[in-house]
Design an enzyme around this catalytic site. Sequence first.
Site, short mmCIF file in Angstrom:
data_model
loop_
_atom_site.label_atom_id
_atom_site.label_comp_id
_atom_site.label_asym_id
_atom_site.label_seq_id
_atom_site.Cartn_x
_atom_site.Cartn_y
_atom_site.Cartn_z
N ASP A 99 0.80 -1.23 0.00
CA ASP A 99 0.00 0.00 0.00
C ASP A 99 0.83 1.28 0.00
O ASP A 99 0.31 2.36 0.28
CB ASP A 99 -0.97 0.00 1.18
N GLU A 100 2.11 1.18 -0.35
CA GLU A 100 2.94 2.38 -0.31
C GLU A 100 4.02 2.32 -1.38
O GLU A 100 4.69 1.30 -1.55
CB GLU A 100 3.60 2.47 1.08
#
Length: 153
Positions: A99-100
């Site tokens: 998610d990053e």
Amino acid sequence: MKCFYASCIAMLHGIDILETPVAVVANFNQPGSVVLAALPLMKEKYKIKTGSRRYEIPKHPDIQLFEPKMSFFIQMSMTITKLIANYVPVDAIHVYSVDESFVDLTGTEKLWGSPEQAAREIQAAILDQYNVPSAVGLGPNMLMAKLAFDYQN
């Protein structure tokens, strides 16, 4: 991405991310199981956030709990990375986790404007196409960008 797992689950099930309390819990069979992600209403109304435990979640008919779908989350991560590649070369994207990512916006000014404008454009595209909200930290290098992100959020 903000509340990435919960946002993906909401998208998959057609749930409004602003109106529905949703949490993704690692394992339904264990009361001490960790909450992997929670949508904003879950955090605001019920004080349940990432890292909370399943036994802390109140039994309320509006709350929707889901177990993780890791293959779907990874697929969504790759799809979002491909969307970002519409704005920068692939080698300018440094995936940090599911998610990053870090995105080098150097040299994109003529296409997208300032780094702030480019970041807003990318965020809007992710939200419009996948209903997944995101947050950004800007800086001259990855460390400063991460520190700016952590300070702001």
